[in-house]
Enzyme design. Sequence first.
Site, short mmCIF file in Angstrom:
data_model
loop_
_atom_site.label_atom_id
_atom_site.label_comp_id
_atom_site.label_asym_id
_atom_site.label_seq_id
_atom_site.Cartn_x
_atom_site.Cartn_y
_atom_site.Cartn_z
N MET A 1 0.93 -1.21 -0.07
CA MET A 1 -0.16 -0.13 -0.03
C MET A 1 0.72 1.24 -0.08
O MET A 1 1.78 1.44 0.89
CB MET A 1 -0.87 -0.03 1.22
CG MET A 1 -2.13 -1.09 1.30
SD MET A 1 -2.91 -1.34 2.68
CE MET A 1 -3.53 0.10 3.22
N GLU A 2 0.60 2.26 -0.79
CA GLU A 2 1.60 3.17 -1.12
C GLU A 2 1.58 4.11 -0.07
O GLU A 2 0.32 4.74 0.41
CB GLU A 2 1.05 4.07 -2.54
CG GLU A 2 2.43 4.95 -3.17
CD GLU A 2 1.79 6.39 -3.41
OE1 GLU A 2 0.33 6.35 -3.46
OE2 GLU A 2 2.46 7.17 -3.78
N GLY B 1 -5.46 -5.74 3.29
CA GLY B 1 -4.95 -4.26 3.26
C GLY B 1 -5.11 -3.56 4.49
O GLY B 1 -4.31 -4.08 5.61
N ARG B 2 -5.93 -2.97 4.52
CA ARG B 2 -6.03 -1.88 5.86
C ARG B 2 -6.47 -2.87 6.93
O ARG B 2 -5.89 -2.42 8.24
CB ARG B 2 -7.32 -0.91 5.63
CG ARG B 2 -6.75 0.13 4.66
CD ARG B 2 -8.03 0.84 4.19
NE ARG B 2 -8.84 -0.06 3.77
CZ ARG B 2 -10.26 0.45 3.39
NH1 ARG B 2 -10.88 1.45 3.92
NH2 ARG B 2 -11.36 -0.74 2.82
N GLY C 1 -10.88 -6.55 -0.40
CA GLY C 1 -11.68 -5.53 0.17
C GLY C 1 -12.49 -5.53 1.57
O GLY C 1 -13.23 -6.47 1.51
N LYS D 1 -3.99 -6.83 -10.33
CA LYS D 1 -4.83 -6.56 -9.53
C LYS D 1 -6.08 -5.46 -10.11
O LYS D 1 -5.55 -4.53 -10.65
CB LYS D 1 -4.40 -5.94 -8.34
CG LYS D 1 -5.10 -5.49 -7.33
CD LYS D 1 -4.53 -5.51 -5.88
CE LYS D 1 -5.37 -4.96 -4.81
NZ LYS D 1 -4.88 -3.61 -4.49
N CYS E 1 -5.64 1.49 -8.82
CA CYS E 1 -5.31 2.57 -8.25
C CYS E 1 -6.26 3.53 -8.45
O CYS E 1 -6.48 4.00 -9.70
CB CYS E 1 -3.86 3.08 -8.17
SG CYS E 1 -3.52 4.62 -7.53
C1 LIG Z 1 -3.31 4.31 1.51
C2 LIG Z 1 -3.57 3.23 0.59
C3 LIG Z 1 -2.63 2.94 -0.37
C4 LIG Z 1 -2.77 1.71 -1.37
N1 LIG Z 1 -1.84 1.41 -1.99
C5 LIG Z 1 -1.99 0.53 -3.05
C6 LIG Z 1 -0.79 0.02 -3.91
O1 LIG Z 1 0.16 0.65 -3.82
N2 LIG Z 1 -1.05 -1.00 -4.42
C7 LIG Z 1 -2.30 -1.85 -4.56
O2 LIG Z 1 -2.34 -2.79 -5.33
N3 LIG Z 1 -3.21 -1.53 -3.83
C8 LIG Z 1 -2.86 -0.39 -2.87
N4 LIG Z 1 -4.28 0.00 -2.10
C9 LIG Z 1 -5.25 -0.56 -2.15
C10 LIG Z 1 -5.33 -1.93 -1.08
O3 LIG Z 1 -4.30 -2.81 -1.64
C11 LIG Z 1 -6.45 -2.82 -1.29
O4 LIG Z 1 -7.00 -3.37 -2.49
C12 LIG Z 1 -7.78 -1.73 -0.72
O5 LIG Z 1 -7.41 -1.04 0.16
C13 LIG Z 1 -9.16 -2.67 -0.25
O6 LIG Z 1 -8.58 -3.59 0.70
P1 LIG Z 1 -8.67 -3.38 2.14
O7 LIG Z 1 -10.26 -3.14 2.33
O8 LIG Z 1 -8.34 -4.72 2.74
O9 LIG Z 1 -7.74 -2.40 2.65
C14 LIG Z 1 -3.95 0.85 -1.16
C15 LIG Z 1 -4.70 1.29 -0.29
C16 LIG Z 1 -4.77 2.48 0.48
C17 LIG Z 1 -5.84 2.81 1.67
#
Ligand SMILES: Cc1cc2nc3c(=O)[nH]c(=O)nc-3n(C[C@H](O)[C@H](O)[C@H](O)COP(=O)(O)O)c2cc1C
Length: 320
Positions: free
Chosen positions: A1-2, A216-217, A193, A132, A91
């Site tokens: 996650m960026e 992710g989060r 998600g 993705k 993204c």
């Molecule tokens: C701050 C932030 C940065 C993220 N950066 C990336 C990234 O660099 N590459 C990517 O594939 N997904 C990125 N995501 C998306 C997450 O990998 C994920 O797909 C998305 O947050 C949904 O999953 P979650 O509900 O488990 O967080 C980012 C999400 C957030 C909130």
Amino acid sequence: MEGVIDAHTRDLLTRRPGFDWTVTEFVRVVDARLPPRVFLRHCPELDGNVTTPSHVPVVLQLLGSDPAALAANAVQARKLGARAIDLNFGCPAKLVNRHDGGASLLRDPRRVHAVVAAVHQAVGSEIPVTAKIRLGFSHRRLALDCAKAAEDGGATQLVVHARTRDEGYRPPAHWEWIGRIRRHLRIPVVANGDIWSLEDYWKARTLSGCRDVMLGRGALADPWLAPRIRHWLETGEQLPTTPWQVRASTLAEFAALQRSTLPDRVVTSLVKQWLSHMRQRDAEADLRFQAVKRINDLDTLLAGLACEREERGHSRFEPA
Ligand SMILES: Cc1cc2nc3c(=O)[nH]c(=O)nc-3n(C[C@H](O)[C@H](O)[C@H](O)COP(=O)(O)O)c2cc1C
């Protein structure tokens, strides 16, 4: 996650068994072949076995829209040691989408295909290329076409974040849509998600039919989430709620690791950033966040997180 998950975070999150693999922040590719230092900055693990210190593989992610430039950078990444390349079509950031990257390609499945095929032709016989996606840009009508485009282009696995780009991160995630996609693909599909708990995990698995999920989060909010899922799958037993002291010691170790390369001022904001992810799902983390949010000195902040807190929300800790 960026901007959130770097090599130190990957290290900490994989110390307990739970994750099968991790992914870097995206490396943004515009038109030029990027110098090695850019890849090494995003993926310092390239200097070793391309795993975390606990031997969990790290996949390097690229984001861009120019098939030739992405292919050239994939070759560069492979030469540097990358063991798999993931392509980001999810993204939602305005800046990225304005420059035609990330989810903006989901408006035209042919472009998804062109990118995946170019990268696959460049490196696919040597290392796997994965993708993705989200369910679309502003609607879901092309979700299956985009997924198939990735598969036909040569992707060996597809992660689906179950929202459109316009839905941002707003709940709910449409896990049942991942199931619709999965049923039409031959490659493994991974559900992503809004998986914040064991219950969410099971619901996402059931509705999507996917064997694997991506966190992710949720993994930042609860560093025990992946181990919690693994433990339950292996034993049928539930781990206890992650105690505050585990979260605090994770943050302290995170600070110690970051401090070796970054100034305290930056580390302080990184620690607060992770704490603010924890507070979304944990009342104690929220109280701690309120108590320390104005502290700018790193040692004082860490002391505030480590101290015992008295009942009724008052911290024994008083910042100097
Ligand atoms: C701050 C932030 C940065 C993220 N950066 C990336 C990234 O660099 N590459 C990517 O594939 N997904 C990125 N995501 C998306 C997450 O990998 C994920 O797909 C998305 O947050 C949904 O999953 P979650 O509900 O488990 O967080 C980012 C999400 C957030 C909130």
